[in-house]
Design a protein around this motif. Sequence first.
Motif, PDB file in Angstrom:
ATOM      1  N   GLN A  74       0.808  -1.245   0.042  1.00 50.07           N
ATOM      2  CA  GLN A  74      -0.186  -0.169  -0.014  1.00 50.07           C
ATOM      3  C   GLN A  74       0.847   1.329  -0.065  1.00 50.07           C
ATOM      4  OE1 GLN A  74      -2.780   0.237   3.165  1.00 50.07           O
ATOM      5  NE2 GLN A  74      -3.793   2.121   2.423  1.00 50.07           N
TER       6      GLN A  74
ATOM      7  N   TYR B 172       0.718  -0.300  -4.488  1.00 52.17           N
ATOM      8  CA  TYR B 172       0.229  -1.441  -4.830  1.00 52.17           C
ATOM      9  C   TYR B 172      -0.681  -1.916  -3.682  1.00 52.17           C
ATOM     10  CZ  TYR B 172       3.626  -1.174  -8.638  1.00 52.17           C
ATOM     11  OH  TYR B 172       4.579  -0.887  -9.649  1.00 52.17           O
ATOM     12  N   ARG B 173      -1.439  -3.253  -3.695  1.00 49.08           N
ATOM     13  CA  ARG B 173      -2.420  -3.651  -3.014  1.00 49.08           C
ATOM     14  C   ARG B 173      -2.681  -5.168  -2.967  1.00 49.08           C
ATOM     15  NH1 ARG B 173      -7.322  -4.865  -5.303  1.00 49.08           N
ATOM     16  NH2 ARG B 173      -7.467  -4.069  -7.561  1.00 49.08           N
TER      17      ARG B 173
ATOM     18  N   PRO C 169      -5.301  -7.697  -3.468  1.00 47.48           N
ATOM     19  CA  PRO C 169      -6.846  -7.603  -4.053  1.00 47.48           C
ATOM     20  C   PRO C 169      -7.645  -8.380  -2.905  1.00 47.48           C
ATOM     21  CG  PRO C 169      -5.411  -9.386  -5.174  1.00 47.48           C
ATOM     22  CD  PRO C 169      -4.412  -8.693  -4.399  1.00 47.48           C
TER      23      PRO C 169
ATOM     24  N   LEU D 288       1.785 -10.113  -6.168  1.00 50.99           N
ATOM     25  CA  LEU D 288       1.822  -8.918  -7.377  1.00 50.99           C
ATOM     26  C   LEU D 288       1.742  -9.914  -8.809  1.00 50.99           C
ATOM     27  CD1 LEU D 288       3.971  -6.325  -5.960  1.00 50.99           C
ATOM     28  CD2 LEU D 288       1.832  -6.284  -6.202  1.00 50.99           C
TER      29      LEU D 288
ATOM     30  N   THR E  77      -1.531 -11.476  -9.692  1.00 47.78           N
ATOM     31  CA  THR E  77      -2.655 -10.559  -9.802  1.00 47.78           C
ATOM     32  C   THR E  77      -2.653  -9.649 -11.039  1.00 47.78           C
ATOM     33  OG1 THR E  77      -1.848  -9.317  -8.077  1.00 47.78           O
ATOM     34  CG2 THR E  77      -3.545 -10.866  -7.311  1.00 47.78           C
ATOM     35  N   ASP E  78      -1.456 -10.029 -11.531  1.00 51.39           N
ATOM     36  CA  ASP E  78      -1.134  -9.211 -13.002  1.00 51.39           C
ATOM     37  C   ASP E  78      -0.772  -7.687 -12.733  1.00 51.39           C
ATOM     38  OD1 ASP E  78      -1.102 -11.315 -14.731  1.00 51.39           O
ATOM     39  OD2 ASP E  78      -3.356 -11.013 -15.015  1.00 51.39           O
ATOM     40  N   GLN E  79      -0.647  -7.529 -11.352  1.00 48.67           N
ATOM     41  CA  GLN E  79      -0.039  -6.041 -10.896  1.00 48.67           C
ATOM     42  C   GLN E  79       1.380  -5.654 -11.582  1.00 48.67           C
ATOM     43  OE1 GLN E  79      -1.528  -4.328  -6.953  1.00 48.67           O
ATOM     44  NE2 GLN E  79      -1.873  -6.483  -6.689  1.00 48.67           N
ATOM     45  N   ILE E  80       2.206  -6.787 -11.784  1.00 51.00           N
ATOM     46  CA  ILE E  80       3.397  -6.559 -12.439  1.00 51.00           C
ATOM     47  C   ILE E  80       3.617  -7.788 -13.390  1.00 51.00           C
ATOM     48  CG2 ILE E  80       4.345  -5.555 -10.325  1.00 51.00           C
ATOM     49  CD1 ILE E  80       5.807  -7.930  -9.722  1.00 51.00           C
TER      50      ILE E  80
ATOM     51  N   ASP F 232       8.997  -5.330 -13.734  1.00 50.52           N
ATOM     52  CA  ASP F 232       7.782  -4.834 -14.343  1.00 50.52           C
ATOM     53  C   ASP F 232       8.072  -3.904 -15.512  1.00 50.52           C
ATOM     54  OD1 ASP F 232       4.803  -4.421 -14.719  1.00 50.52           O
ATOM     55  OD2 ASP F 232       5.009  -2.456 -13.508  1.00 50.52           O
TER      56      ASP F 232
END
Length: 511
Positions: free
Chosen positions: A52, A56-57, A59, A88, A91-94, A167
């Motif tokens: 955070q 980022y987080r 989910p 990360l 969850t496809d954040q990177i 990323d």
Amino acid sequence: MLKKVFASAVFGVEASTITVEVNVDKGVGYHLVGLPDNAIKESNFRIAAALQNNGYRIPGKKIIINMSPADLRKEGSAYDLTLAIGILASTDQIKAEGLDNYLIMGELSLDGTLQPIKGALPIAVKAREEGFKGFILPSQNAKEAAIVDNLEVYGVENIGQVINYFDKGEPLEQTIIDTRKEFEKNLDFPEFDFSDVKGQEGIKRCMEIAAAGGHNIILIGPPGAGKTMLAKRLPSILPPMTLHEALETTKIHSVVGRVKDSGLMAQRPFRSPHHTISNVALVGGGSYPQPGEISMSHNGVLFLDELPEFKREVLEVMRQPLEDREVTISRAKFTVTYPSSFMLVASMNPSPSGYFNDPDSPVTSSPAEMQRYLSKVSGPLLDRIDIHIEVTPVPFEKLSDERKGETSVEIRKRVTKAREIQTKRFDDSDAVHYNAQMNVKQIRKYCVLDEDSKQLLKTAMERLNLSARAYDRILKVSRTIADLEGAETVNGSHISEAIQYRSLDREGWLG
């Protein structure tokens, strides 16, 4: 989506690769399986705050994390970074390209900065063996891990750098260490020097013999005679560590997180535990096994000051490691072995008052007090100590002498030369490197006595009532004395001097 990230668990002084599988699916919940301890179970709070605070987080979905192999217990907070990157990526954040080429470890602070981990060196060794391209870890451990060649080591300050590397392709700075150059740079001479010791020429001679043959030694004398001062200077005359010994020693200290910034330990360790130490702290073990003081002393010196003040059961657990030069911790669910090839240096007062056999002291102890005091150190333990020597107080004339004594550098040259003879002698053996390690077969081969020497030793055995183990100790010490002289064979003068170094076997000490 399922993603795999790789970490490592240290067990004993070896590491095992851990596959962290992160699966994100519909639903709500955070489930961590694979025998994690409480520190790992609490990681979700650290990870949530760190993500955070870096944009980022975690989910609100169902996250299942498996740490494989699931039957191997994992401990510590070093998996924080591994778990965070896995979450990360899953969850496809990177992006997750190339993630399986790296081993990733580090403890997270709430703002995302990384804290150092334990066991970086054995983990790096395992990463290279497993064929990983690189190892990403906290910058404080980078030099330690970079000792291992053929492995890219990246020390990072915070999780943001790792995220940007995978990323956005932002490069990380590789830590490169010339291991041999680093080793030679750290070979500084110890701060304590034998030239500081006034008088005590006979004791210095004993210390030289002990260092030359790797013999255990006990110093017996009244308070203020200089026992501790002499013991602290013993490492200064031991032969310099080889690169192999330095790596071995660094590996053990890495497991307990005590490697300094230089990365590679080039000085022989000197450990001096307090007499209140417990069995586990001395030999190692515990719920989560850790090396004890005797393993931390590997390739160096373990100094036990005021030996009778240690609990008897603590001293007795040293008997097996002194013989085998390794300690095996066996529990219901695990067995782990730690190396413990160390020189034992012990000191003790000759009596509870400290002034037994001192004609100038009016303080005396009763025979019962003497027996009770000396019985704290068992005969079998003393038999494993090759050299017993009395240390007497230094007279004022020698204390006030301004002339410097022989330096540690000069003594070390003779010790190193004697060790070289022994290294050549035992060249065909992987387990024996110096005289103190000789087994019975090697003693019979390399300590052949003529008839006069045999008769001399026989007389000493009968008069002092020595054990078979003490007999072998005398032969080993006499072999070292011969090596210091450069003599091919052991003769009567070598035997005679070695017999003198069994003070506690004399009538009146233990009876």
